[in-house]
Motif scaffolding. Structure first.
Motif, PDB file in Angstrom:
ATOM      1  N   ALA A  33     -38.122 -58.431  -9.587  1.00 19.25           N
ATOM      2  CA  ALA A  33     -37.030 -59.415  -9.496  1.00 19.25           C
ATOM      3  C   ALA A  33     -36.436 -59.429  -8.089  1.00 19.25           C
TER       4      ALA A  33
ATOM      5  N   GLU B 165     -36.494 -62.504  -5.418  1.00 22.98           N
ATOM      6  CA  GLU B 165     -35.276 -63.024  -4.787  1.00 22.98           C
ATOM      7  C   GLU B 165     -35.461 -63.052  -3.271  1.00 22.98           C
TER       8      GLU B 165
ATOM      9  N   ASN C 223     -37.347 -54.639 -12.296  1.00 25.38           N
ATOM     10  CA  ASN C 223     -36.221 -54.870 -11.382  1.00 25.38           C
ATOM     11  C   ASN C 223     -36.697 -55.035  -9.938  1.00 25.38           C
TER      12      ASN C 223
ATOM     13  N   VAL D  96     -33.690 -65.960  -9.632  1.00 21.47           N
ATOM     14  CA  VAL D  96     -34.267 -65.122 -10.687  1.00 21.47           C
ATOM     15  C   VAL D  96     -33.269 -64.912 -11.823  1.00 21.47           C
TER      16      VAL D  96
ATOM     17  N   ASP E 252     -32.908 -62.600 -14.902  1.00 18.32           N
ATOM     18  CA  ASP E 252     -33.485 -61.362 -15.445  1.00 18.32           C
ATOM     19  C   ASP E 252     -32.957 -61.141 -16.864  1.00 18.32           C
TER      20      ASP E 252
END
Ligand code: B1M
Length: 232
Positions: free
Chosen positions: A122, A126, A119, A132, A134
């Motif tokens: 990600a 960004e 996370n 992105v 996910d």
């Protein structure tokens, strides 16, 4: 206020960060959210809050988990608290005004449910200007293939935190190769048990030590690929 006894706002920065490590350890999500907001109000940049207060707190949790002092339920609470802080930081880390650099599909591999590091990656991507997608956790190769077809990304990112799940990255890369589409994507891999040699051995384009390196590597490799395409 965090609780009846302690007003987090009265603490110095160092005391507050130490208290947040304790609160993360104890899985206190509301207190982590409050501490995160206080540090931001005091002018701390979001990446410093992330690294000094949250990631460092989770590192301490990891040591006691490894040593059998903390167990899965406690670590889940800590992860939940970490996510409460990350939810506040996420829009701030993403808000760099950077131009869209490219598209990324990222997910944790099959058999693995760790998602905090993924996370973070990600979020940083960004922030670096990537769109992105996910895929979450526990992804079999079919999920990656479907997402590659749907989103046509520049980059495929995979995360694994277990020595038992990291070999699955090779399964995904081998499948891309079998289908003749390996070179259509830049493949980045990361996760605590991996290293550079493992990344090379499984045929990834790069191993990324942390989220910041992932963002830098993603940018550099996309630029290089675009430059090569223009030159040819
Ligand atoms: Co797990 N766990 N866990 N766990 N857990 C580890 C990974 C472990 C090292 C703990 C330990 O023993 N010290 C150990 C693995 C041992 C090994 O394989 N060598 C372990 C174990 C054994 C397990 C279980 C098997 C425990 C059990 O059930 N008996 C079990 C497995 C479940 C499964 O996945 N099937 C399990 C479960 C869990 C929880 C569910 C309780 C929880 C996960 C909650 C969640 O993620 N939502 C959990 C947690 C939190 C951890 C530790 C404590 C912390 C992981 C973390 O979030 N780190 C972890 C110990 C540790 O790593 N020190 C541990 C913080 C995060 C910011 O760092 O994830 O490394 P990290 O991500 C970094 C980089 O690695 C990199 O960038 C990130 C940000 O800078 N990166 C990438 C990561 N992914 C990337 C992808 C990229 C690029 C870079 O793509 C491009």
């Amino acid at each position: 206020m965090a609780d009846d006894d302690l007003d987090l706002k009265t603490l110095t920065d160092d005391e507050l960060v130490a208290q947040m490590h304790d609160d993360l350890y104890d899985g206190l999500a509301d207190e982590i959210a409050e501490g995160t907001n206080i540090l931001l109000e005091r002018g701390w940049p979001p990446d410093r809050v992330l690294n000094d207060a949250l990631v460092e707190g989770m590192r301490i949790v990891g040591i006691d988990f490894r040593d059998g002092i903390l167990f899965v339920p406690e670590v889940l609470l800590a992860a939940n608290a970490m996510k409460a802080g990350m939810a506040i930081l996420r829009p701030l880390l993403a808000e760099t005004g950077a131009q869209r650099v490219g598209t990324v599909v990222i997910g944790t591999v099959k058999g693995d449910i760790h998602d905090i590091g993924k996370n973070l990656v990600a979020m940083m991507l960004e922030g670096a200007g990537f769109e992105v997608h996910d895929l979450g956790i526990n992804n079999p190769v079919e999920n990656y293939l479907a997402a590659l077809e749907e989103f046509e990304p520049d980059i495929l990112g995979m995360s694994a935190l277990l020595t038992t799940t990291m070999p699955y990255m090779k399964v995904v890369i081998d499948t891309l190769r079998e289908k003749g589409i390996r070179d259509d994507y830049i493949v980045l891999v990361g996760g605590a048990p991996l290293n550079e040699d493992f990344g090379k051995a499984i045929g990834a384009d790069a191993y990324c030590r942390d989220a910041a390196v992932a963002a830098e590597t993603a940018q550099a490799l996309v630029m290089a690929r675009r430059a090569a395409a223009t030159a040819s």
